[in-house]
Write a protein that holds these residues in place. Sequence first.
Motif, PDB file in Angstrom:
ATOM      1  N   ALA A   1      45.884  76.963  24.173  1.00 53.13           N
ATOM      2  CA  ALA A   1      44.577  76.311  24.003  1.00 53.13           C
ATOM      3  C   ALA A   1      44.117  75.599  25.273  1.00 53.13           C
ATOM      4  CB  ALA A   1      44.642  75.323  22.844  1.00 53.13           C
ATOM      5  N   ILE A   2      45.035  75.000  26.011  1.00 53.60           N
ATOM      6  CA  ILE A   2      44.651  74.255  27.209  1.00 53.60           C
ATOM      7  C   ILE A   2      44.075  75.200  28.261  1.00 53.60           C
ATOM      8  CG2 ILE A   2      45.531  72.865  29.130  1.00 53.60           C
ATOM      9  CD1 ILE A   2      47.492  71.609  27.169  1.00 53.60           C
ATOM     10  N   SER A   3      44.701  76.360  28.444  1.00 52.67           N
ATOM     11  CA  SER A   3      44.193  77.315  29.440  1.00 52.67           C
ATOM     12  C   SER A   3      42.827  77.860  29.050  1.00 52.67           C
ATOM     13  CB  SER A   3      45.183  78.473  29.622  1.00 52.67           C
ATOM     14  OG  SER A   3      45.209  79.303  28.481  1.00 52.67           O
ATOM     15  N   ASN A   4      42.522  77.868  27.739  1.00 50.11           N
ATOM     16  CA  ASN A   4      41.207  78.326  27.298  1.00 50.11           C
ATOM     17  C   ASN A   4      40.122  77.285  27.545  1.00 50.11           C
ATOM     18  OD1 ASN A   4      42.283  80.710  26.386  1.00 50.11           O
ATOM     19  ND2 ASN A   4      42.476  80.048  24.275  1.00 50.11           N
ATOM     20  N   GLY A   5      40.531  76.022  27.670  1.00 45.26           N
ATOM     21  CA  GLY A   5      39.543  74.948  27.776  1.00 45.26           C
ATOM     22  C   GLY A   5      39.595  74.191  29.084  1.00 45.26           C
ATOM     23  N   VAL A   6      40.008  74.838  30.166  1.00 50.23           N
ATOM     24  CA  VAL A   6      40.091  74.169  31.479  1.00 50.23           C
ATOM     25  C   VAL A   6      38.781  73.479  31.865  1.00 50.23           C
ATOM     26  CG1 VAL A   6      40.489  74.524  33.957  1.00 50.23           C
ATOM     27  CG2 VAL A   6      41.934  75.690  32.287  1.00 50.23           C
ATOM     28  N   PRO A   7      37.602  74.109  31.663  1.00 49.73           N
ATOM     29  CA  PRO A   7      36.353  73.450  32.094  1.00 49.73           C
ATOM     30  C   PRO A   7      36.056  72.145  31.364  1.00 49.73           C
ATOM     31  CG  PRO A   7      35.992  75.799  31.721  1.00 49.73           C
ATOM     32  CD  PRO A   7      37.346  75.477  31.181  1.00 49.73           C
ATOM     33  N   MET A   8      36.754  71.828  30.286  1.00 50.19           N
ATOM     34  CA  MET A   8      36.496  70.601  29.539  1.00 50.19           C
ATOM     35  C   MET A   8      37.214  69.391  30.132  1.00 50.19           C
ATOM     36  SD  MET A   8      36.564  71.838  25.569  1.00 50.19           S
ATOM     37  CE  MET A   8      35.531  73.188  24.989  1.00 50.19           C
ATOM     38  N   PHE A   9      38.098  69.606  31.122  1.00 47.07           N
ATOM     39  CA  PHE A   9      38.847  68.509  31.728  1.00 47.07           C
ATOM     40  C   PHE A   9      38.023  67.820  32.815  1.00 47.07           C
ATOM     41  CE2 PHE A   9      42.244  70.742  29.707  1.00 47.07           C
ATOM     42  CZ  PHE A   9      43.283  69.839  29.545  1.00 47.07           C
ATOM     43  N   HIS A  10      38.362  66.557  33.060  1.00 42.25           N
ATOM     44  CA  HIS A  10      37.820  65.873  34.220  1.00 42.25           C
ATOM     45  C   HIS A  10      38.343  66.535  35.502  1.00 42.25           C
ATOM     46  CE1 HIS A  10      36.761  61.711  32.277  1.00 42.25           C
ATOM     47  NE2 HIS A  10      35.838  62.631  32.078  1.00 42.25           N
ATOM     48  N   LYS A  11      37.625  66.390  36.586  1.00 35.29           N
ATOM     49  CA  LYS A  11      38.072  66.944  37.861  1.00 35.29           C
ATOM     50  C   LYS A  11      39.288  66.175  38.361  1.00 35.29           C
ATOM     51  CE  LYS A  11      33.484  68.569  39.225  1.00 35.29           C
ATOM     52  NZ  LYS A  11      32.419  68.519  40.239  1.00 35.29           N
ATOM     53  N   PRO A  12      40.249  66.844  39.051  1.00 37.30           N
ATOM     54  CA  PRO A  12      40.338  68.307  39.260  1.00 37.30           C
ATOM     55  C   PRO A  12      40.802  69.003  37.971  1.00 37.30           C
ATOM     56  CG  PRO A  12      42.236  67.216  40.235  1.00 37.30           C
ATOM     57  CD  PRO A  12      41.362  66.131  39.692  1.00 37.30           C
ATOM     58  N   GLU A  13      39.973  69.892  37.460  1.00 39.75           N
ATOM     59  CA  GLU A  13      40.202  70.480  36.142  1.00 39.75           C
ATOM     60  C   GLU A  13      41.535  71.222  36.035  1.00 39.75           C
ATOM     61  OE1 GLU A  13      37.527  70.951  37.992  1.00 39.75           O
ATOM     62  OE2 GLU A  13      35.653  70.770  36.850  1.00 39.75           O
ATOM     63  N   VAL A  14      41.817  72.080  37.029  1.00 39.78           N
ATOM     64  CA  VAL A  14      43.015  72.923  36.961  1.00 39.78           C
ATOM     65  C   VAL A  14      44.278  72.076  36.995  1.00 39.78           C
ATOM     66  CG1 VAL A  14      44.330  74.732  38.117  1.00 39.78           C
ATOM     67  CG2 VAL A  14      41.842  74.923  37.936  1.00 39.78           C
ATOM     68  N   SER A  15      44.341  71.143  37.928  1.00 38.03           N
ATOM     69  CA  SER A  15      45.520  70.289  38.058  1.00 38.03           C
ATOM     70  C   SER A  15      45.756  69.486  36.778  1.00 38.03           C
ATOM     71  CB  SER A  15      45.346  69.345  39.244  1.00 38.03           C
ATOM     72  OG  SER A  15      46.421  68.432  39.324  1.00 38.03           O
ATOM     73  N   ASN A  16      44.700  68.921  36.234  1.00 34.42           N
ATOM     74  CA  ASN A  16      44.832  68.139  34.996  1.00 34.42           C
ATOM     75  C   ASN A  16      45.271  69.008  33.826  1.00 34.42           C
ATOM     76  OD1 ASN A  16      44.130  65.714  36.190  1.00 34.42           O
ATOM     77  ND2 ASN A  16      41.949  65.972  35.780  1.00 34.42           N
TER      78      ASN A  16
END
Length: 613
Positions: A235-250
């Motif tokens: 689920a987390i990999s599907n919702g990367v754009p929902m994270f605060h920056k830096p999205e990928v690292s978080n």
Amino acid sequence: MFGYIHRFLIGRPLRTEEESGERLPKWKALSIFSSDALSSVGYGPEQIVVTLVYSGMLVYGYFGYASIAVVALLAIVTLSYAQVARANPGGGGSYSIAMQNLGERWALIAGAALFADYVLTVAVSIAAGTQALVSAFPALIGKEIAIDLVILFGILMLVNLRGIRESSNVFVWPTYFFIAGILIMIGTGIYNAFTGTAPLIAAGSLARQQADWAVIILALRAFANGCSSMTGVEAISNGVPMFHKPEVSNAIKTTYLMSALLGMMILGISFLFIHYHLLPGENVTMLSLLAENVFGRSWGYYYIQMTTMLILYLAANTSYNGLPPLLSIMARDSYVPRYLGARGERLGYSNGILLLSLIAGLLIIVFDGNVEHLISLYAIGVFLSFTIAQSSLVVKWTRERGKGWISRTAINGFGACVTGIVVIIIGVTKFFHGAWIVMVFIPAMIYIFKTIHQHYRNTAQQLYMSPQDFSEYLEARQVRSLIVVPVSGITKVLAESLRYAQAMGGDVVALHIYTDELEREKFEEKWRNLNVGIELQVLYSPYRSIVQPLLGYVSELEMHKCIYDYITIVIPEFETKKWWHRFLHNQTGWILRTLLILRENVVVSTLPYHFKR
């Protein structure tokens, strides 16, 4: 009234510029995206025991091996999905990464598998949460379906329609309460096991027959059931754009933390199951039995039951943060209806949320809210999407050959092999227990995806026109149009309709349908006295119908396409002051509009006339 209720339930509309305020910090994202995976300890280890015990064989001793195998597989999948988040920061998980590297076919298989996974996550999680509630309060037995549907539509759907921020604020704390409770229970249970007088491992927990084909197949099926503990890892990999920056690292840090917590809880609960030699009971979960053995029927027991119930209900929320964004990406690619890609008033994908709720509710009703029946459908879609995602990354790293590509290829290649084997194990051992439904469902969904895609392609081809052709088409010749105004009496509505028809340009004809000659003569006399300069045509209706003669008249006009390019039917419609007044007027206008809109080159224009009182 409807508007007030809508605003109260859903909230005020959000501007597009407010989207950044809907993103999640890591501590909130862990709760929102991990509730599915973490909550699976409420039923995953139990499903291993259920499979082993209900067989009638002495094979309880294989439980520990199956649990360790599940945790080892969890580590492999976690490493792989950290790579998915890094390689696909735009979200969409295995669907998007497969579309980029393996092509349409495998991407659609992944999309169908994820669709099945997310819908089943909602159904299984809610049903399991209700089981936890019923275990603590047996008086609720028999009301499970009603409770399931209230939780689904009355809480989860409404909260998610209010937006990401609302759901994170509502659902964040129960997840942490659950984690704290489970870790305290595990710590207390392990302390009691090492300091108490009872054997560390109960004698009955070591019983196992010598391995033969029957035992091996049974152990593999138990392992397959236990793999349901890994649902939600993606689920987390599907919702990367929902994270605060830096999205990928978080996203990657949150994935590692989630898996570490999940692994500890699976191992701790499995050890305590073995220590107390717990067996499945009727109308009670094994986690409830474990909490009772550790805490007794004290406040600690009820704390575990209530937080387990909450986390299982909230686990369904992972799907609400996974499936609607996935459907929006597939809608952009024209594989699902495009309205599923539109954001609602609260910046969430409202149509996807409604679709997910309806299908999950249907599953709960069809399978009578039975977790064991639902879970049989569960894991195959999850591991199929795992396998496709990792295979896609193998292709990506091999093609790009960037820094560290060999180690990344090795990680994802090994993960793809392991999860692929798990897919085969689940498919074979659980085929007659429901896995065949998913095997039929996925090809059916792929057919639907392709059919929708072909429709949009055909639509685009038929609508396309180059700028040069566009200009030439408009300049080619003057368009001739006939406007037909059905008339029944000399009223303000008729005057308004004729004035509108004349303003449109083209030839205007008034059409009167009569049922006897005396009526026709009277109406023609009235029309001549009006002296409006508009031709009146009359049609006889021997069966007193208005609709059929008008449709026949339009059909005759359509046969003379060389004269008119377009035929416009102006249909007046009463807009009454009060809603119930509508029932006092016939719906001929609505019927005509519905039937005429299907005609080629026939335009239906509805002219509203508003009553003042």
